[in-house]
Design a protein around this motif. Structure first.
Motif: not given
Length: 322
Positions: A205, A211, A247-248, A250, A252, A269
């Motif tokens: 991050n 991704h 999820k936190q 992100d 993919r 997502s």
């Protein structure tokens, strides 16, 4: 009169050597299978690969599982399928190939394990040297209840059991899902992997990865993130907090095998993509593999049966059919 004993001894040694060679196929040099080391993958230069360059595609495989068709009595059918897969790899020229576990059917303590590992090395050594080959451990590779010893045996043959690598601005994380499935034999490995995973997600991050993709053998779930525990998924006790973490961050998509057929689900997502086998199928999906195209804003993927693989991949027009 000259003694015949030295000649007899030489004959016996030669015969025994030939017999052992016939029973235990000689291994090939395994440097290619030691690229996963120090929790990274040496074929990729992290500093260079952290920057997005252009769309690319990779091939995800699972469950070569030499010996499964015959109950460990032989592996002719697996050899034929793997060699066909290798022909496709060398023709299509993916950015990398990743095999998501159950490389062999025999577990490390089984008498046929060494023979199956040697055949895996022999067949996958035919992949063009310019195409990185990434191996992931499955339950047959380290045992249904892995231990420090079974993991060490795997690492001798295939490199680290969990690690990360960057390709073209994408952070790829490989987990040992067998300790997620059943940590009782190696709780310290699960704890170390969890600490390491959190660090990898934070670094990805911070580096603004285009991704974050994750690869493992067991699916977190097959269709629904809160589905009941079963043989083919990760228990809810460890699945639920891990999904919250992913999820936190992100993440993919998560790619897995183990099911010997295809399955798909989502958690928020994030996609959970379970890919059918190179080896023996257990459902309607034929032996094959998945081709994943990576664009700056998303990914597309499709499973191909071994008889239906296209002649080439068009990066701009590849579909997202499952």
């Amino acid at each position: 009169m000259q003694s015949k004993f030295p000649i007899l001894i030489l004959w016996l040694v030669s015969s025994l050597t030939s017999l052992c060679s016939a029973q235990e196929p000689a291994g090939v040099p395994n440097a290619r299978f030691q690229q996963a080391a120090d929790r990274t993958f040496k074929a990729f230069d992290r500093q260079h690969e952290q920057t997005w360059q252009r769309p690319f595609f990779f091939m995800q495989m699972a469950d070569t599982q030499y010996g499964f068709f015959s109950g460990n009595k032989g592996f002719d059918q697996e050899v034929d399928l793997v060699r066909r897969a290798v022909e496709h790899i060398n023709r299509l020229r993916p950015r990398f190939v990743i095999v998501c576990g159950d490389l062999t059917n025999a577990t490390p303590e089984h008498p046929r394990y060494r023979e199956q590992v040697a055949q895996y090395h022999r067949d996958f050594s035919e992949v063009d040297a310019e195409i990185p080959l990434v191996c992931v451990c499955g339950n047959h590779d380290v045992g249904n209840r892995p231990t420090a010893e079974s993991i060490a045996r795997y690492k001798e043959n295939f490199g680290d059991d969990y690690f990360s690598f960057w390709v073209g601005g994408v952070c790829n994380i490989v987990l040992n899902s067998s300790v997620l499935k059943d940590p009782e034999g190696a709780p310290e490995v699960l704890a170390a992997q969890q600490t390491w995973l959190q660090q990898q997600l934070q670094e990805a991050n911070a580096a603004e990865a285009k991704h974050i993709l994750m690869f493992q053998h067991h699916p977190l779930f097959l269709a629904e993130e809160d589905e009941p525990d079963q043989y083919f998924n990760i228990p809810l006790q460890r699945r639920t907090p891990l999904l919250a973490q992913l999820k936190q961050a992100d993440v993919r998509a998560v790619f897995a095998g183990h099911y010997h057929r295809n399955a798909y689900g989502t958690a928020g997502s994030m996609e959970m993509i379970t890919t059918g086998p190179v080896g023996r199928p257990l459902g309607k999906d034929p032996s094959g593999f998945r081709i994943v195209t990576v664009h700056e804003t998303g990914i597309e993927h499709r499973y191909w049966g071994m008889d239906d693989v296209p002649e080439k991949i068009e990066l701009e027009t590849s579909g997202n059919a499952r």
